[in-house]
Structure formats: structure tokens, C-alpha cells
Design a protein around this motif. Structure first.
Motif, PDB file in Angstrom:
ATOM      1  N   VAL A   2      11.385  12.286   1.315  1.00 42.58           N
ATOM      2  CA  VAL A   2      10.742  11.549   2.408  1.00 42.58           C
ATOM      3  C   VAL A   2       9.253  11.865   2.460  1.00 42.58           C
ATOM      4  O   VAL A   2       8.411  10.965   2.619  1.00 42.58           O
ATOM      5  N   MET A   3       8.884  13.145   2.295  1.00 41.77           N
ATOM      6  CA  MET A   3       7.473  13.506   2.311  1.00 41.77           C
ATOM      7  C   MET A   3       6.732  12.883   1.129  1.00 41.77           C
ATOM      8  O   MET A   3       5.581  12.448   1.255  1.00 41.77           O
ATOM      9  N   GLY A   4       7.388  12.825  -0.021  1.00 43.04           N
ATOM     10  CA  GLY A   4       6.780  12.166  -1.168  1.00 43.04           C
ATOM     11  C   GLY A   4       6.599  10.675  -0.937  1.00 43.04           C
ATOM     12  O   GLY A   4       5.595  10.077  -1.342  1.00 43.04           O
ATOM     13  N   GLU A   5       7.564  10.069  -0.259  1.00 43.02           N
ATOM     14  CA  GLU A   5       7.472   8.639   0.076  1.00 43.02           C
ATOM     15  C   GLU A   5       6.312   8.375   1.035  1.00 43.02           C
ATOM     16  O   GLU A   5       5.547   7.414   0.855  1.00 43.02           O
ATOM     17  N   ILE A   6       6.170   9.223   2.044  1.00 40.36           N
ATOM     18  CA  ILE A   6       5.068   9.070   2.988  1.00 40.36           C
ATOM     19  C   ILE A   6       3.735   9.257   2.271  1.00 40.36           C
ATOM     20  O   ILE A   6       2.766   8.527   2.516  1.00 40.36           O
ATOM     21  N   MET A   7       3.687  10.238   1.352  1.00 40.69           N
ATOM     22  CA  MET A   7       2.464  10.444   0.568  1.00 40.69           C
ATOM     23  C   MET A   7       2.117   9.190  -0.226  1.00 40.69           C
ATOM     24  O   MET A   7       0.947   8.788  -0.302  1.00 40.69           O
ATOM     25  N   ASN A   8       3.113   8.562  -0.803  1.00 40.49           N
ATOM     26  CA  ASN A   8       2.899   7.342  -1.577  1.00 40.49           C
ATOM     27  C   ASN A   8       2.322   6.235  -0.685  1.00 40.49           C
ATOM     28  O   ASN A   8       1.409   5.499  -1.085  1.00 40.49           O
ATOM     29  N   GLN A   9       2.837   6.111   0.528  1.00 41.12           N
ATOM     30  CA  GLN A   9       2.348   5.096   1.457  1.00 41.12           C
ATOM     31  C   GLN A   9       0.911   5.389   1.891  1.00 41.12           C
ATOM     32  O   GLN A   9       0.095   4.470   2.027  1.00 41.12           O
ATOM     33  N   ILE A  10       0.592   6.669   2.094  1.00 41.91           N
ATOM     34  CA  ILE A  10      -0.761   7.047   2.500  1.00 41.91           C
ATOM     35  C   ILE A  10      -1.768   6.684   1.416  1.00 41.91           C
ATOM     36  O   ILE A  10      -2.799   6.049   1.684  1.00 41.91           O
ATOM     37  N   VAL A  11      -1.479   7.067   0.183  1.00 42.00           N
ATOM     38  CA  VAL A  11      -2.428   6.798  -0.893  1.00 42.00           C
ATOM     39  C   VAL A  11      -2.468   5.305  -1.210  1.00 42.00           C
ATOM     40  O   VAL A  11      -3.519   4.763  -1.568  1.00 42.00           O
ATOM     41  N   GLY A  12      -1.338   4.605  -1.050  1.00 44.02           N
ATOM     42  CA  GLY A  12      -1.348   3.157  -1.213  1.00 44.02           C
ATOM     43  C   GLY A  12      -2.247   2.479  -0.200  1.00 44.02           C
ATOM     44  O   GLY A  12      -3.006   1.556  -0.531  1.00 44.02           O
ATOM     45  N   ASP A  13      -2.188   2.938   1.056  1.00 42.03           N
ATOM     46  CA  ASP A  13      -3.070   2.397   2.091  1.00 42.03           C
ATOM     47  C   ASP A  13      -4.528   2.747   1.793  1.00 42.03           C
ATOM     48  O   ASP A  13      -5.435   1.925   1.986  1.00 42.03           O
ATOM     49  N   PHE A  14      -4.766   3.952   1.287  1.00 44.09           N
ATOM     50  CA  PHE A  14      -6.106   4.396   0.928  1.00 44.09           C
ATOM     51  C   PHE A  14      -6.695   3.540  -0.194  1.00 44.09           C
ATOM     52  O   PHE A  14      -7.841   3.082  -0.095  1.00 44.09           O
ATOM     53  N   THR A  15      -5.939   3.285  -1.248  1.00 44.34           N
ATOM     54  CA  THR A  15      -6.445   2.468  -2.351  1.00 44.34           C
ATOM     55  C   THR A  15      -6.732   1.044  -1.882  1.00 44.34           C
ATOM     56  O   THR A  15      -7.689   0.410  -2.345  1.00 44.34           O
ATOM     57  N   ASN A  16      -5.913   0.551  -0.952  1.00 42.27           N
ATOM     58  CA  ASN A  16      -6.157  -0.779  -0.389  1.00 42.27           C
ATOM     59  C   ASN A  16      -7.465  -0.817   0.397  1.00 42.27           C
ATOM     60  O   ASN A  16      -8.256  -1.769   0.289  1.00 42.27           O
ATOM     61  N   LYS A  17      -7.715   0.222   1.190  1.00 47.71           N
ATOM     62  CA  LYS A  17      -8.955   0.298   1.961  1.00 47.71           C
ATOM     63  C   LYS A  17     -10.168   0.444   1.037  1.00 47.71           C
ATOM     64  O   LYS A  17     -11.236  -0.126   1.293  1.00 47.71           O
ATOM     65  N   VAL A  18     -10.036   1.237  -0.022  1.00 40.97           N
ATOM     66  CA  VAL A  18     -11.133   1.399  -0.974  1.00 40.97           C
ATOM     67  C   VAL A  18     -11.481   0.064  -1.615  1.00 40.97           C
ATOM     68  O   VAL A  18     -12.658  -0.295  -1.750  1.00 40.97           O
ATOM     69  N   ARG A  19     -10.464  -0.671  -2.006  1.00 36.34           N
ATOM     70  CA  ARG A  19     -10.704  -1.989  -2.602  1.00 36.34           C
ATOM     71  C   ARG A  19     -11.391  -2.924  -1.606  1.00 36.34           C
ATOM     72  O   ARG A  19     -12.289  -3.688  -1.971  1.00 36.34           O
ATOM     73  N   HIS A  20     -10.999  -2.833  -0.363  1.00 41.26           N
ATOM     74  CA  HIS A  20     -11.531  -3.728   0.665  1.00 41.26           C
ATOM     75  C   HIS A  20     -12.941  -3.333   1.103  1.00 41.26           C
ATOM     76  O   HIS A  20     -13.819  -4.187   1.227  1.00 41.26           O
ATOM     77  N   GLN A  21     -13.160  -2.047   1.334  1.00 38.57           N
ATOM     78  CA  GLN A  21     -14.410  -1.584   1.924  1.00 38.57           C
ATOM     79  C   GLN A  21     -15.481  -1.223   0.901  1.00 38.57           C
ATOM     80  O   GLN A  21     -16.673  -1.389   1.164  1.00 38.57           O
ATOM     81  N   LEU A  22     -15.071  -0.716  -0.252  1.00 37.49           N
ATOM     82  CA  LEU A  22     -16.040  -0.289  -1.257  1.00 37.49           C
ATOM     83  C   LEU A  22     -16.119  -1.247  -2.440  1.00 37.49           C
ATOM     84  O   LEU A  22     -16.932  -1.042  -3.344  1.00 37.49           O
ATOM     85  N   ARG A  23     -15.257  -2.233  -2.448  1.00 38.46           N
ATOM     86  CA  ARG A  23     -15.236  -3.257  -3.491  1.00 38.46           C
ATOM     87  C   ARG A  23     -15.132  -2.662  -4.898  1.00 38.46           C
ATOM     88  O   ARG A  23     -15.817  -3.066  -5.834  1.00 38.46           O
ATOM     89  N   THR A  24     -14.283  -1.672  -5.019  1.00 34.14           N
ATOM     90  CA  THR A  24     -13.916  -1.129  -6.312  1.00 34.14           C
ATOM     91  C   THR A  24     -12.415  -0.866  -6.286  1.00 34.14           C
ATOM     92  O   THR A  24     -11.804  -0.826  -5.215  1.00 34.14           O
ATOM     93  N   SER A  25     -11.823  -0.729  -7.456  1.00 29.39           N
ATOM     94  CA  SER A  25     -10.366  -0.603  -7.534  1.00 29.39           C
ATOM     95  C   SER A  25      -9.978   0.750  -8.107  1.00 29.39           C
ATOM     96  O   SER A  25     -10.584   1.230  -9.075  1.00 29.39           O
ATOM     97  N   ILE A  26      -8.981   1.385  -7.495  1.00 31.40           N
ATOM     98  CA  ILE A  26      -8.392   2.600  -8.040  1.00 31.40           C
ATOM     99  C   ILE A  26      -6.875   2.429  -8.058  1.00 31.40           C
ATOM    100  O   ILE A  26      -6.307   1.700  -7.248  1.00 31.40           O
ATOM    101  N   THR A  27      -6.243   3.063  -9.007  1.00 31.07           N
ATOM    102  CA  THR A  27      -4.783   3.040  -9.109  1.00 31.07           C
ATOM    103  C   THR A  27      -4.255   4.456  -8.966  1.00 31.07           C
ATOM    104  O   THR A  27      -4.924   5.426  -9.347  1.00 31.07           O
ATOM    105  N   GLN A  28      -3.053   4.586  -8.424  1.00 33.94           N
ATOM    106  CA  GLN A  28      -2.485   5.894  -8.136  1.00 33.94           C
ATOM    107  C   GLN A  28      -1.310   6.201  -9.039  1.00 33.94           C
ATOM    108  O   GLN A  28      -0.632   5.301  -9.537  1.00 33.94           O
ATOM    109  N   SER A  29      -1.079   7.491  -9.260  1.00 32.47           N
ATOM    110  CA  SER A  29       0.105   7.935  -9.984  1.00 32.47           C
ATOM    111  C   SER A  29       1.280   8.041  -9.023  1.00 32.47           C
ATOM    112  O   SER A  29       1.123   7.906  -7.805  1.00 32.47           O
ATOM    113  N   GLN A  30       2.451   8.298  -9.567  1.00 31.22           N
ATOM    114  CA  GLN A  30       3.622   8.528  -8.722  1.00 31.22           C
ATOM    115  C   GLN A  30       3.466   9.871  -8.013  1.00 31.22           C
ATOM    116  O   GLN A  30       3.135  10.872  -8.651  1.00 31.22           O
TER     117      GLN A  30
END
Length: 232
Positions: free
Chosen positions: A109-137
Motif C-alpha cells: 500500500v505504501m508503495g502504491e501511494i508512492m507511485n501515485q505521489i510521483v505520478g502526480d508530481f510528473t504530471n505537475k512538472v509537465r504542466h508547470q515546467l513544460r518538460t517531461s519526466i518518467t518514473q521507475s516502478q
């Protein structure tokens, strides 16, 4: 939403602003996971290295427009509080919840929440900084109080920061970010696209259907991948 990238200003967006985006992602995802009063310290620590620390450490690597590493270290009490509130908010009966932070289900569950946090972070980075990052598992492990594991990744002039978070029940966990030393400078104004709602990120996750988390399906593979990433 913190409109960093669309503010008319000349100064560069640095590591601290990127860290602030990540802190907002932690708060928003946990809020939507039943933990509504999580707060972070207004003081940020500059640190020399990032580590997995007791009692539960989770980490995710990201790469793309800039590279980095996100670690969240939970105390046993913080992990259990977040785990319980998350599953109770999904309708899980109290009697079916794990009792110890070392349980595979808590780790998943903690790993799942971590995945959601970083997924939201990468989405915000793409939106606010106009660059793209991808995350590992995300990788997670319960750590004995006497053990520290340093996680290293190849970065260009790494900058590392730590932020302290407090839960509603005054339990503590720590967010650590290590990333390339980089600056974002706005060249011209641009229109904002619609930012994906954190509720949609949660809704897209299969476990949000309300079914019980099943650790057996992924715990062995996650553990092997974790050992490989750590070079063990």
C-alpha cells in the motif's frame, strides 16, 4: 494549484520550487487517500546524500528533462496511520487490516501511494515546467532500526533536500529529493492546459475499486528489483 510556471517573473525556478511541487503532490495524494491533515515543515534541509531509513523506506527514480530520486521514509507509526486511513476510506473493514508495519500488505500500500505521489508530481512538472519526466516502478522495504541503505543514481551536480511531514496524529515521515542542479527560466507566456485531477489518478488505480490489496502478486518481484537497484 501553485502556478509556478505561468507567473510573470524573470528569476529562475530552482530545486526549491521543484521540491515545493513535490510537497504539494504528497499533500494532495494523501488527502485523496483519506489522510486529510498532513502538513510539511516550512524549513527545508540541505543534505549531502539521500538514504532509505527505518522503519519503511520507499524510493522512485525519474528521468527525462531532468533526472532525480524521490525517497519517503516512514516511521512505523506514520506508515500504519496512512495505511489504515487509506484502506478505511475505501471501505475496507477494520478487522481485515494488517496489524504490523512489517506486513507485506502495508508495504504494498505504501508503495502504491508512492507511485501515485510521483505520478502526480510528473504530471505537475509537465504542466508547470513544460518538460517531461518518467518514473521507475516504486520500490519499498521495511528496514531494521540499525540499518541504513544509501541509494545512488547518476546525476549532474546533484542537489539533495529533505522535508519533514506530520500526519494528523502527529506521526512523522520524511521526504527526500535528489535531482540535477538545473534552473528553469520562462522565455515567454503560455496558456495552461487542464491539469489532471488527483482523483482521476486514484480512480485509475485498480485497487481503488475497494478490493483488498493482495501482496503475493508483486512482493517477490518488487523485492528482487529493489535488490538489483541497490546493487545487492
Amino acid at each position: 494549484m501553485n502556478k509556478l510556471a505561468t507567473t510573470k517573473r524573470s528569476r529562475a525556478i530552482t530545486t526549491e520550487e521543484v521540491l515545493l511541487i513535490l510537497c504539494h503532490s504528497v499533500n494532495e495524494v494523501l488527502k485523496n487517500a483519506g489522510n486529510r491533515k498532513v502538513e510539511y515543515s516550512p524549513m527545508v534541509q540541505k543534505i549531502n546524500k539521500t538514504c532509505l531509513r527505518p522503519d519503511i523506506g520507499c524510493f522512485v527514480l525519474f528521468d527525462g528533462g531532468f533526472s532525480g530520486l524521490v525517497i519517503i521514509n516512514f516511521t512505523a507509526e506514520a506508515a500504519m496511520e496512512i495505511y489504515r486511513k487509506y484502506l478505511l476510506s475505501m471501505g475496507m473493514p477494520e478487522s481485515e487490516l494488517a496489524q504490523f508495519h512489517t506486513s507485506d500488505e502495508v508495504g504494498n500500500v505504501m508503495g502504491e501511494i508512492m507511485n501515485q505521489i510521483v505520478g502526480d508530481f510528473t504530471n505537475k512538472v509537465r504542466h508547470q515546467l513544460r518538460t517531461s519526466i518518467t518514473q521507475s516502478q516504486p520500490k519499498m522495504m521495511a528496514i531494521n532500526k540499525q540499518v541504513q541503505i544509501s541509494v545512488n543514481t547518476t546525476l549532474d551536480q546533484p542537489q539533495s533536500r529533505r522535508v519533514t511531514f506530520n500526519t494528523e496524529d502527529n506521526n512523522i515521515f520524511y521526504l527526500e529529493l535528489s535531482m540535477d542542479k538545473t534552473e528553469f527560466i520562462k522565455l515567454h507566456d503560455f496558456d495552461e492546459d487542464e491539469l489532471e485531477n488527483p482523483d482521476d489518478i486514484l480512480a485509475d488505480n485498480p485497487r481503488h475499486s475497494g478490493k483488498r490489496a493482495t501482496p503475493e502478486a508483486q512482493s517477490n518481484n518488487d523485492h528482487d528489483d529493489l535488490m538489483n537497484d541497490l546493487g545487492i
